[in-house]
Motif scaffolding. Structure first.
Motif, PDB file in Angstrom:
ATOM      1  N   PHE A  30       0.852  -1.190   0.000  1.00 52.42           N
ATOM      2  CA  PHE A  30       0.000   0.000   0.000  1.00 52.42           C
ATOM      3  C   PHE A  30       0.888   1.240   0.000  1.00 52.42           C
ATOM      4  O   PHE A  30       1.781   1.366   0.835  1.00 52.42           O
ATOM      5  CB  PHE A  30      -0.907   0.026   1.243  1.00 52.42           C
ATOM      6  CG  PHE A  30      -2.215  -0.701   1.059  1.00 52.42           C
ATOM      7  CD1 PHE A  30      -2.282  -1.895   0.346  1.00 52.42           C
ATOM      8  CD2 PHE A  30      -3.384  -0.190   1.607  1.00 52.42           C
ATOM      9  CE1 PHE A  30      -3.495  -2.561   0.174  1.00 52.42           C
ATOM     10  CE2 PHE A  30      -4.606  -0.850   1.443  1.00 52.42           C
ATOM     11  CZ  PHE A  30      -4.657  -2.032   0.721  1.00 52.42           C
ATOM     12  N   ASP A  31       0.618   2.165  -0.936  1.00 53.53           N
ATOM     13  CA  ASP A  31       1.362   3.424  -0.942  1.00 53.53           C
ATOM     14  C   ASP A  31       0.763   4.350   0.120  1.00 53.53           C
ATOM     15  O   ASP A  31      -0.198   3.985   0.827  1.00 53.53           O
ATOM     16  CB  ASP A  31       1.382   4.043  -2.345  1.00 53.53           C
ATOM     17  CG  ASP A  31      -0.007   4.462  -2.825  1.00 53.53           C
ATOM     18  OD1 ASP A  31      -0.953   4.519  -1.998  1.00 53.53           O
ATOM     19  OD2 ASP A  31      -0.152   4.736  -4.033  1.00 53.53           O
ATOM     20  N   LEU A  32       1.317   5.554   0.197  1.00 53.80           N
ATOM     21  CA  LEU A  32       0.925   6.491   1.248  1.00 53.80           C
ATOM     22  C   LEU A  32      -0.575   6.791   1.236  1.00 53.80           C
ATOM     23  O   LEU A  32      -1.233   6.787   2.278  1.00 53.80           O
ATOM     24  CB  LEU A  32       1.730   7.785   1.039  1.00 53.80           C
ATOM     25  CG  LEU A  32       1.863   8.723   2.213  1.00 53.80           C
ATOM     26  CD1 LEU A  32       2.395   8.030   3.436  1.00 53.80           C
ATOM     27  CD2 LEU A  32       2.792   9.884   1.824  1.00 53.80           C
ATOM     28  N   LYS A  33      -1.100   7.009   0.023  1.00 54.23           N
ATOM     29  CA  LYS A  33      -2.511   7.389  -0.096  1.00 54.23           C
ATOM     30  C   LYS A  33      -3.424   6.238   0.363  1.00 54.23           C
ATOM     31  O   LYS A  33      -4.333   6.419   1.170  1.00 54.23           O
ATOM     32  CB  LYS A  33      -2.793   7.740  -1.566  1.00 54.23           C
ATOM     33  CG  LYS A  33      -4.126   8.368  -1.803  1.00 54.23           C
ATOM     34  CD  LYS A  33      -4.247   8.842  -3.239  1.00 54.23           C
ATOM     35  CE  LYS A  33      -5.709   9.084  -3.553  1.00 54.23           C
ATOM     36  NZ  LYS A  33      -5.999   8.945  -4.959  1.00 54.23           N
ATOM     37  N   LEU A  34      -3.115   5.025  -0.125  1.00 55.92           N
ATOM     38  CA  LEU A  34      -3.944   3.873   0.231  1.00 55.92           C
ATOM     39  C   LEU A  34      -3.825   3.532   1.709  1.00 55.92           C
ATOM     40  O   LEU A  34      -4.797   3.143   2.357  1.00 55.92           O
ATOM     41  CB  LEU A  34      -3.517   2.653  -0.604  1.00 55.92           C
ATOM     42  CG  LEU A  34      -3.991   2.634  -2.053  1.00 55.92           C
ATOM     43  CD1 LEU A  34      -3.357   1.474  -2.805  1.00 55.92           C
ATOM     44  CD2 LEU A  34      -5.514   2.538  -2.113  1.00 55.92           C
ATOM     45  N   LEU A  35      -2.610   3.690   2.256  1.00 59.55           N
ATOM     46  CA  LEU A  35      -2.412   3.405   3.679  1.00 59.55           C
ATOM     47  C   LEU A  35      -3.270   4.349   4.528  1.00 59.55           C
ATOM     48  O   LEU A  35      -3.929   3.920   5.485  1.00 59.55           O
ATOM     49  CB  LEU A  35      -0.919   3.547   4.016  1.00 59.55           C
ATOM     50  CG  LEU A  35      -0.475   3.283   5.452  1.00 59.55           C
ATOM     51  CD1 LEU A  35      -0.913   1.899   5.941  1.00 59.55           C
ATOM     52  CD2 LEU A  35       1.056   3.407   5.562  1.00 59.55           C
ATOM     53  N   GLY A  36      -3.303   5.612   4.139  1.00 65.26           N
ATOM     54  CA  GLY A  36      -4.139   6.597   4.844  1.00 65.26           C
ATOM     55  C   GLY A  36      -5.620   6.227   4.741  1.00 65.26           C
ATOM     56  O   GLY A  36      -6.351   6.268   5.733  1.00 65.26           O
ATOM     57  N   GLN A  37      -6.048   5.797   3.541  1.00 64.88           N
ATOM     58  CA  GLN A  37      -7.461   5.422   3.354  1.00 64.88           C
ATOM     59  C   GLN A  37      -7.810   4.202   4.200  1.00 64.88           C
ATOM     60  O   GLN A  37      -8.860   4.133   4.825  1.00 64.88           O
ATOM     61  CB  GLN A  37      -7.728   5.102   1.876  1.00 64.88           C
ATOM     62  CG  GLN A  37      -7.757   6.334   0.982  1.00 64.88           C
ATOM     63  CD  GLN A  37      -7.832   5.985  -0.498  1.00 64.88           C
ATOM     64  OE1 GLN A  37      -7.849   4.812  -0.886  1.00 64.88           O
ATOM     65  NE2 GLN A  37      -7.877   7.010  -1.341  1.00 64.88           N
ATOM     66  N   ALA A  38      -6.882   3.235   4.228  1.00 65.70           N
ATOM     67  CA  ALA A  38      -7.121   2.010   5.010  1.00 65.70           C
ATOM     68  C   ALA A  38      -7.254   2.355   6.493  1.00 65.70           C
ATOM     69  O   ALA A  38      -8.130   1.825   7.189  1.00 65.70           O
ATOM     70  CB  ALA A  38      -5.983   1.014   4.787  1.00 65.70           C
ATOM     71  N   ARG A  39      -6.409   3.232   6.978  1.00 66.31           N
ATOM     72  CA  ARG A  39      -6.477   3.616   8.402  1.00 66.31           C
ATOM     73  C   ARG A  39      -7.812   4.264   8.732  1.00 66.31           C
ATOM     74  O   ARG A  39      -8.347   4.100   9.818  1.00 66.31           O
ATOM     75  CB  ARG A  39      -5.343   4.577   8.751  1.00 66.31           C
ATOM     76  CG  ARG A  39      -4.024   3.864   8.900  1.00 66.31           C
ATOM     77  CD  ARG A  39      -2.970   4.810   9.377  1.00 66.31           C
ATOM     78  NE  ARG A  39      -3.082   5.085  10.793  1.00 66.31           N
ATOM     79  CZ  ARG A  39      -2.882   6.274  11.351  1.00 66.31           C
ATOM     80  NH1 ARG A  39      -2.616   7.312  10.610  1.00 66.31           N
ATOM     81  NH2 ARG A  39      -2.964   6.419  12.653  1.00 66.31           N
ATOM     82  N   GLN A  40      -8.333   5.023   7.764  1.00 68.02           N
ATOM     83  CA  GLN A  40      -9.603   5.715   8.021  1.00 68.02           C
ATOM     84  C   GLN A  40     -10.776   4.757   8.151  1.00 68.02           C
ATOM     85  O   GLN A  40     -11.689   5.017   8.913  1.00 68.02           O
ATOM     86  CB  GLN A  40      -9.884   6.701   6.896  1.00 68.02           C
ATOM     87  CG  GLN A  40      -9.185   8.025   7.145  1.00 68.02           C
ATOM     88  CD  GLN A  40      -9.505   9.048   6.074  1.00 68.02           C
ATOM     89  OE1 GLN A  40     -10.170   8.723   5.078  1.00 68.02           O
ATOM     90  NE2 GLN A  40      -9.032  10.256   6.266  1.00 68.02           N
ATOM     91  N   VAL A  41     -10.750   3.645   7.386  1.00 62.76           N
ATOM     92  CA  VAL A  41     -11.923   2.759   7.407  1.00 62.76           C
ATOM     93  C   VAL A  41     -11.766   1.592   8.380  1.00 62.76           C
ATOM     94  O   VAL A  41     -12.719   0.857   8.600  1.00 62.76           O
ATOM     95  CB  VAL A  41     -12.278   2.212   6.002  1.00 62.76           C
ATOM     96  CG1 VAL A  41     -12.743   3.330   5.095  1.00 62.76           C
ATOM     97  CG2 VAL A  41     -11.123   1.457   5.374  1.00 62.76           C
ATOM     98  N   SER A  42     -10.581   1.438   8.964  1.00 65.09           N
ATOM     99  CA  SER A  42     -10.400   0.306   9.885  1.00 65.09           C
ATOM    100  C   SER A  42     -10.694   0.722  11.322  1.00 65.09           C
ATOM    101  O   SER A  42     -10.197   1.744  11.789  1.00 65.09           O
ATOM    102  CB  SER A  42      -8.964  -0.225   9.794  1.00 65.09           C
ATOM    103  OG  SER A  42      -8.837  -1.340  10.659  1.00 65.09           O
ATOM    104  N   GLN A  43     -11.494  -0.101  12.001  1.00 57.57           N
ATOM    105  CA  GLN A  43     -11.762   0.173  13.424  1.00 57.57           C
ATOM    106  C   GLN A  43     -10.544  -0.143  14.262  1.00 57.57           C
ATOM    107  O   GLN A  43     -10.241   0.526  15.233  1.00 57.57           O
ATOM    108  CB  GLN A  43     -12.932  -0.687  13.920  1.00 57.57           C
ATOM    109  CG  GLN A  43     -14.280  -0.174  13.493  1.00 57.57           C
ATOM    110  CD  GLN A  43     -15.349  -1.240  13.659  1.00 57.57           C
ATOM    111  OE1 GLN A  43     -15.157  -2.214  14.377  1.00 57.57           O
ATOM    112  NE2 GLN A  43     -16.465  -1.053  12.976  1.00 57.57           N
ATOM    113  N   SER A  44      -9.833  -1.244  13.889  1.00 56.69           N
ATOM    114  CA  SER A  44      -8.623  -1.600  14.657  1.00 56.69           C
ATOM    115  C   SER A  44      -7.428  -0.881  14.037  1.00 56.69           C
ATOM    116  O   SER A  44      -7.376  -0.686  12.819  1.00 56.69           O
ATOM    117  CB  SER A  44      -8.343  -3.101  14.613  1.00 56.69           C
ATOM    118  OG  SER A  44      -9.435  -3.822  14.195  1.00 56.69           O
ATOM    119  N   ALA A  45      -6.480  -0.551  14.889  1.00 55.90           N
ATOM    120  CA  ALA A  45      -5.261   0.107  14.406  1.00 55.90           C
ATOM    121  C   ALA A  45      -4.524  -0.842  13.465  1.00 55.90           C
ATOM    122  O   ALA A  45      -4.517  -2.055  13.693  1.00 55.90           O
ATOM    123  CB  ALA A  45      -4.380   0.459  15.589  1.00 55.90           C
TER     124      ALA A  45
END
Ligand SMILES: NC(=O)c1ccc[n+]([C@@H]2O[C@H](COP(=O)([O-])OP(=O)(O)OC[C@H]3O[C@@H](n4cnc5c(N)ncnc54)[C@H](OP(=O)(O)O)[C@@H]3O)[C@@H](O)[C@H]2O)c1
Length: 272
Positions: free
Chosen positions: A149-164
């Motif tokens: 995951f690049d920076l953009k996708l990593l940020g998006q994933a963090r936003q939609v995941s309840q767990s860290a």
């Protein structure tokens, strides 16, 4: 062994990769005995972190890892097992099914870490993470992460995941600094995410680099060990080299404890 610690999670700096265990992109039974021997020796010499994926040898790598773990009689809680859901299984129900199949092949009730192996063009991250978070809530998975995951996708994933998210697993090593250049390593450090460096020993021509050879000589080690020690010295970085050769396996494990001087680390920073 040195560890990375995030809250109450403790992860070894150096683990064992399983790509090529049990075959390549499909199962190849002719490499079973060689693969089991590699897994047995890794478990015996003290590797505790194992990285696998449903895609490796079409599930057969997980089967062989499960067999070797059971034979070892080590407590499941003493091991840290990562697996990955492949890019073509990212819909809600596919994720749940893929995880069940990985657990069955591994003969385990839970995964320590479950990653999205690769992003896919049409993926709906919210849908995928709904399933992943459900797996965490049901106790099938302890921690979540992503891979490639690049920076953009990593940020998006963090936003939609309840767990860290615990990690982004990406190619990183002396010869490949793309994920430093694209900002992912810095982002991981700033947000308590581990960067898991894969293919850390793909150093190609660098194995004959004068600076690397001179650091290796100074410590009576090999360039490959220095390449791993360089990664292990970095905050929030862990790595998962793979080897069939017990001598290489033990050299790789020992590399976690090889301490390079500030001057050496600086020298290595400049080569690639
Ligand atoms: N998430 C992803 O998309 C992704 C992609 C690639 C890999 N991975 C993971 O990362 C793991 C490691 O990456 P990798 O398998 O591509 O590459 P790697 O571990 O960087 O390199 C493996 C190669 O290095 C050799 N080697 C290992 N230790 C050595 C040593 N001490 N001295 C000299 N040569 C040594 C091995 O040969 P011998 O067997 O002869 O030692 C093998 O040819 C994989 O197994 C997999 O779990 C993940």
């Amino acid at each position: 062994m040195k560890y990375e610690t995030i809250g109450d999670i403790k992860v070894p700096k150096i683990g064992f990769g399983t790509w090529r265990i049990g075959g390549g992109s499909s199962a190849d039974n002719s490499v079973d005995s060689k693969s089991l021997a590699a897994l047995r020796s890794a478990l015996e010499m003290g590797y505790t972190l194992f990285d696998t994926a449903e895609m490796y040898a079409d599930g057969h790598a997980e089967e062989l890892l499960g067999k070797a773990m059971q034979e070892s009689r080590l407590a499941r809680s003493s091991l840290f097992v990562t697996s990955k859901v492949e890019a073509s299984h990212l819909q809600y129900d596919q994720v749940l099914r893929a995880c069940e199949a990985s657990l069955r092949r591994l003969g385990s009730e839970y995964l320590d870490l479950y990653l999205i192996h690769w992003p896919s063009a049409g993926m709906k991250l919210a849908d995928t993470f709904r399933a992943l978070n459900e797996l965490v809530q049901n106790g099938k998975v302890r921690h979540l992460g992503v891979s490639n995951f690049d920076l953009k996708l990593l940020g998006q994933a963090r936003q939609v995941s309840q767990s860290a998210l615990l990690t982004d697993q990406v190619p990183y090593g002396l010869a490949d600094r793309d994920y430093v250049k694209n900002g992912v390593l810095e982002y991981c450090r700033n947000n308590n995410i581990l960067l898991t460096a894969y293919s850390p020993l793909e150093i190609g021509k660098l194995s004959s680099n004068k600076k690397l050879l001179s650091v290796a000589r100074a410590h009576r080690t090999t360039p490959h060990q220095v390449a791993l020690a360089w990664l292990a010295s970095q905050p929030r970085v862990i790595t998962i080299p793979m080897s069939f050769d017990p001598k290489h396996q033990s050299e790789n494990l020992e590399a976690a404890d090889l301490v390079l001087t500030a001057e050496e680390l600086n020298e290595l920073k400049g080569i690639s």
